[in-house]
Design a protein around this motif. Structure first.
Motif, mmCIF file in Angstrom:
data_model
loop_
_atom_site.group_PDB
_atom_site.id
_atom_site.type_symbol
_atom_site.label_atom_id
_atom_site.label_comp_id
_atom_site.label_asym_id
_atom_site.label_seq_id
_atom_site.Cartn_x
_atom_site.Cartn_y
_atom_site.Cartn_z
ATOM 1 N N GLY A 12 -20.400 11.392 -19.036
ATOM 2 C CA GLY A 12 -20.477 9.938 -19.238
ATOM 3 C C GLY A 12 -20.521 9.232 -17.896
ATOM 4 O O GLY A 12 -20.028 8.109 -17.737
ATOM 5 N N GLY A 15 -21.501 5.566 -17.361
ATOM 6 C CA GLY A 15 -20.790 4.546 -18.138
ATOM 7 C C GLY A 15 -19.873 3.718 -17.263
ATOM 8 O O GLY A 15 -19.805 3.906 -16.043
ATOM 9 N N GLN A 16 -19.121 2.816 -17.915
ATOM 10 C CA GLN A 16 -18.294 1.916 -17.105
ATOM 11 C C GLN A 16 -17.094 2.619 -16.463
ATOM 12 O O GLN A 16 -16.754 2.315 -15.323
ATOM 13 N N ILE A 17 -16.487 3.566 -17.133
ATOM 14 C CA ILE A 17 -15.394 4.296 -16.468
ATOM 15 C C ILE A 17 -15.971 5.133 -15.325
ATOM 16 O O ILE A 17 -15.407 5.174 -14.225
ATOM 17 N N GLU A 43 -24.950 13.295 -18.204
ATOM 18 C CA GLU A 43 -25.251 12.146 -19.069
ATOM 19 C C GLU A 43 -26.059 12.637 -20.267
ATOM 20 O O GLU A 43 -26.514 13.775 -20.307
ATOM 21 N N LEU A 44 -26.204 11.756 -21.235
ATOM 22 C CA LEU A 44 -27.009 12.086 -22.405
ATOM 23 C C LEU A 44 -28.464 12.306 -21.981
ATOM 24 O O LEU A 44 -28.938 11.644 -21.046
ATOM 25 N N VAL A 90 -15.422 12.190 -19.978
ATOM 26 C CA VAL A 90 -15.298 10.741 -20.214
ATOM 27 C C VAL A 90 -16.253 10.292 -21.313
ATOM 28 O O VAL A 90 -15.914 9.455 -22.140
ATOM 29 N N GLY A 91 -17.449 10.825 -21.324
ATOM 30 C CA GLY A 91 -18.468 10.404 -22.295
ATOM 31 C C GLY A 91 -18.064 10.790 -23.706
ATOM 32 O O GLY A 91 -17.621 11.914 -23.953
ATOM 33 N N ILE A 111 -19.778 16.753 -30.108
ATOM 34 C CA ILE A 111 -19.874 16.670 -28.643
ATOM 35 C C ILE A 111 -18.870 17.610 -27.975
ATOM 36 O O ILE A 111 -19.199 18.383 -27.076
ATOM 37 N N GLN A 115 -19.238 20.939 -25.623
ATOM 38 C CA GLN A 115 -18.738 20.923 -24.234
ATOM 39 C C GLN A 115 -17.661 21.989 -24.027
ATOM 40 O O GLN A 115 -17.594 22.608 -22.960
ATOM 41 N N VAL A 132 -10.870 12.103 -21.482
ATOM 42 C CA VAL A 132 -10.638 10.655 -21.480
ATOM 43 C C VAL A 132 -11.280 10.030 -22.719
ATOM 44 O O VAL A 132 -10.729 9.118 -23.332
ATOM 45 N N ASN A 134 -12.423 8.882 -26.202
ATOM 46 C CA ASN A 134 -11.615 8.762 -27.431
ATOM 47 C C ASN A 134 -12.296 9.363 -28.654
ATOM 48 O O ASN A 134 -13.525 9.370 -28.715
ATOM 49 N N MET A 158 -5.744 12.366 -21.807
ATOM 50 C CA MET A 158 -5.199 11.295 -20.951
ATOM 51 C C MET A 158 -4.236 10.373 -21.697
ATOM 52 O O MET A 158 -4.639 9.608 -22.561
ATOM 53 N N HIS A 190 -2.798 9.137 -27.792
ATOM 54 C CA HIS A 190 -3.311 7.944 -27.096
ATOM 55 C C HIS A 190 -3.883 7.015 -28.167
ATOM 56 O O HIS A 190 -5.088 7.021 -28.445
HETATM 57 N N1 LIG Z 1 -7.903 7.917 -22.900
HETATM 58 C C1 LIG Z 1 -7.869 6.667 -22.459
HETATM 59 O O1 LIG Z 1 -6.811 6.187 -22.008
HETATM 60 C C2 LIG Z 1 -9.087 5.800 -22.484
HETATM 61 C C3 LIG Z 1 -10.246 6.247 -23.052
HETATM 62 N N2 LIG Z 1 -11.373 5.462 -23.078
HETATM 63 C C4 LIG Z 1 -12.565 6.038 -23.685
HETATM 64 O O2 LIG Z 1 -13.411 6.548 -22.659
HETATM 65 C C5 LIG Z 1 -14.741 6.665 -23.166
HETATM 66 C C6 LIG Z 1 -15.749 6.122 -22.155
HETATM 67 O O3 LIG Z 1 -15.562 4.766 -21.958
HETATM 68 P P1 LIG Z 1 -16.616 3.881 -21.134
HETATM 69 O O4 LIG Z 1 -16.959 4.531 -19.857
HETATM 70 O O5 LIG Z 1 -16.077 2.505 -21.126
HETATM 71 O O6 LIG Z 1 -17.863 3.948 -22.126
HETATM 72 P P2 LIG Z 1 -19.403 3.632 -21.799
HETATM 73 O O7 LIG Z 1 -20.040 3.474 -23.121
HETATM 74 O O8 LIG Z 1 -19.527 2.569 -20.766
HETATM 75 O O9 LIG Z 1 -19.902 4.993 -21.131
HETATM 76 C C7 LIG Z 1 -19.932 6.190 -21.826
HETATM 77 C C8 LIG Z 1 -21.057 7.006 -21.220
HETATM 78 O O10 LIG Z 1 -20.988 8.302 -21.791
HETATM 79 C C9 LIG Z 1 -22.297 8.721 -22.046
HETATM 80 N N3 LIG Z 1 -22.197 9.772 -23.065
HETATM 81 C C10 LIG Z 1 -22.008 9.622 -24.392
HETATM 82 N N4 LIG Z 1 -21.986 10.810 -24.996
HETATM 83 C C11 LIG Z 1 -22.167 11.741 -24.040
HETATM 84 C C12 LIG Z 1 -22.263 13.135 -24.038
HETATM 85 N N5 LIG Z 1 -22.198 13.841 -25.177
HETATM 86 N N6 LIG Z 1 -22.460 13.769 -22.858
HETATM 87 C C13 LIG Z 1 -22.549 13.085 -21.718
HETATM 88 N N7 LIG Z 1 -22.488 11.745 -21.645
HETATM 89 C C14 LIG Z 1 -22.287 11.084 -22.798
HETATM 90 C C15 LIG Z 1 -23.051 7.483 -22.454
HETATM 91 O O11 LIG Z 1 -24.447 7.623 -22.242
HETATM 92 C C16 LIG Z 1 -22.446 6.449 -21.529
HETATM 93 O O12 LIG Z 1 -23.164 6.324 -20.297
HETATM 94 C C17 LIG Z 1 -14.729 5.929 -24.504
HETATM 95 O O13 LIG Z 1 -14.591 6.916 -25.534
HETATM 96 C C18 LIG Z 1 -13.472 5.096 -24.433
HETATM 97 O O14 LIG Z 1 -12.956 4.785 -25.711
HETATM 98 C C19 LIG Z 1 -11.376 4.208 -22.507
HETATM 99 C C20 LIG Z 1 -10.235 3.717 -21.919
HETATM 100 C C21 LIG Z 1 -8.999 4.462 -21.899
#
Ligand SMILES: NC(=O)C1=CN([C@@H]2O[C@H](COP(=O)(O)OP(=O)(O)OC[C@H]3O[C@@H](n4cnc5c(N)ncnc54)[C@H](O)[C@@H]3O)[C@@H](O)[C@H]2O)C=CC1
Ligand SMILES: O=C([O-])CC(=O)C(=O)O
Length: 328
Positions: A12, A15-17, A43-44, A90-91, A111, A115, A132, A134, A158, A190
């Motif tokens: 991921g 993405g934003q994280i 990435e995807l 993360v993704g 997924i 992985q 990370v 969810n 996490m 979490h």
């Molecule tokens: N455990 C925790 O404390 C926290 C977990 N999260 C979770 O982290 C995850 C990511 O959050 P963001 O970065 O904000 O989301 P985002 O949507 O901005 O980025 C996610 C990225 O992952 C990519 N992706 C999706 N499936 C994939 C795969 N199978 N293989 C590779 N890349 C893949 C997407 O193309 C995207 O670029 C979400 O599930 C969010 O809920 C967010 C905050 C805290």
């Protein structure tokens, strides 16, 4: 003599994280200012995601980080995880409109099965995996179960963001700095059911529980504030927490790799039956880390209120585990 680079896979990555995470890993904040890293970014396999990743990699290049010894873009976990020493997963599939929780679990099961299998096949045998994406605990459980040749203890989820959120709330309540807080624990999932527990915590050496001395605040303010913090951030920002999540991921991996020097931190790790949590359930526990290994803090007394909180978050995790059992 300079250290040999280690391989760090991040999924991921566009993405934003990812955007809040990669620059800090490359600058040495996760594994130390003397540890070169090779980033293996997944990435995807879709044009938009890979193009965005290309942009992030250009920016990483433009930072000219002395510790960034290499960088690769991947769209297949089998190549992204090759020989990796650390993997930050993360993704994940976010919940879409009309999607039920069961659909979300099923989409993510796919997924994290793939992985987990890829890590099993190609990663370093000592790989440290942090999930990370969810639902983080259950995704970590799925990846662990899909990697039978790796030790279960290589897989973690996490809970550190919840731990850090709890520490900040206690600091604000007591008017003391977060750095003065020790022995905090967050039990369970979490999710809003997690149980942030300050019964053992000290602040400047004094008991946090005695200093606050307000069980109604604990139950009616502190626990809901920490538990629903993710939703509060989404409501305020329109998107979910990213910089704080990336920061927690850095904290989690740094402490696991470099040690906590006797301090407690919270990690989601597979249970070995500690505190009556069934084996392999990926549960938030207080741990200490030393020599690249974590150790669950054992023997803490659990009172009636805490047991009820732990039972609730455990029941949710068992429900998630049972919902994905047939998909593994
Ligand atoms: N455990 C925790 O404390 C926290 C977990 N999260 C979770 O982290 C995850 C990511 O959050 P963001 O970065 O904000 O989301 P985002 O949507 O901005 O980025 C996610 C990225 O992952 C990519 N992706 C999706 N499936 C994939 C795969 N199978 N293989 C590779 N890349 C893949 C997407 O193309 C995207 O670029 C979400 O599930 C969010 O809920 C967010 C905050 C805290
Ligand atoms: O709540 C969300 O969707 C993101 C998250 O996990 C958090 O901020 O704790």
């Amino acid at each position: 003599m300079s250290k040999k680079p280690v391989r760090v896979a991040v999924t991921g990555a566009a993405g934003q994280i990812g955007y809040a995470l990669l620059f800090r890993i490359a600058s040495g904040e996760m594994l130390g200012k003397d540890q070169p890293v090779i980033l293996q970014l997944l990435e995807l396999p879709i044009e938009k995601a890979l193009e965005a990743l290309r942009g992030v990699m250009m920016e990483l290049e433009d930072c000219a980080f002395p510790l960034l010894a290499g960088m690769e873009a991947h769209s297949d976990p089998m190549t992204a995880f090759k020989d990796t020493d650390y993997a930050l997963l993360v993704g994940a599939r976010p919940r879409g409109p009309g999607m039920e929780r069961a659909d979300l679990l099923a989409a993510n099961a796919q997924i994290f099965t793939a992985q987990g299998k890829a890590l099993n096949a190609v990663a370093s045998r000592d790989v440290k995996v942090l999930v990370v994406g969810n639902p983080a605990n259950t995704n970590a459980y799925i990846a662990m179960k899909s990697a039978p040749d790796l030790k279960p203890g290589n897989f973690t989820a996490m809970l550190r963001l919840d731990h850090n959120r709890a520490a900040s709330q206690i600091a604000a309540k007591t008017g003391k700095p977060v750095s003065a807080i020790k022995k905090l624990a967050v039990w369970g999932n979490h999710s809003p059911t997690m149980y942030a527990d300050y019964r053992f915590a000290t602040i400047d050496g004094a008991s946090v529980k005695d200093t606050i001395n307000d069980q109604a605040w604990n139950k009616d303010v502190f626990l809901p504030t920490v538990g629903k913090r993710g939703a509060a951030i989404i409501a305020a920002r329109g998107v979910s927490s990213a910089a704080s999540a990336a920061n927690a991921a850095i904290d989690h991996m740094r402490d696991w790799a470099l040690g906590t020097h006797g301090e407690w931190v919270t990690m989601g790790v597979p249970s070995n039956g500690e505190y009556g949590i069934p084996k392999d359930v990926m549960f938030g526990f207080p741990v200490t880390c030393e020599n690249g290994e974590y150790k669950i803090v054992e023997g803490l007394p659990i009172d009636e209120f805490s047991q009820a909180c732990i039972d609730k978050t455990l029941a949710e995790l068992i429900g998630e585990r049972d919902a994905v059992q047939d998909l593994l």
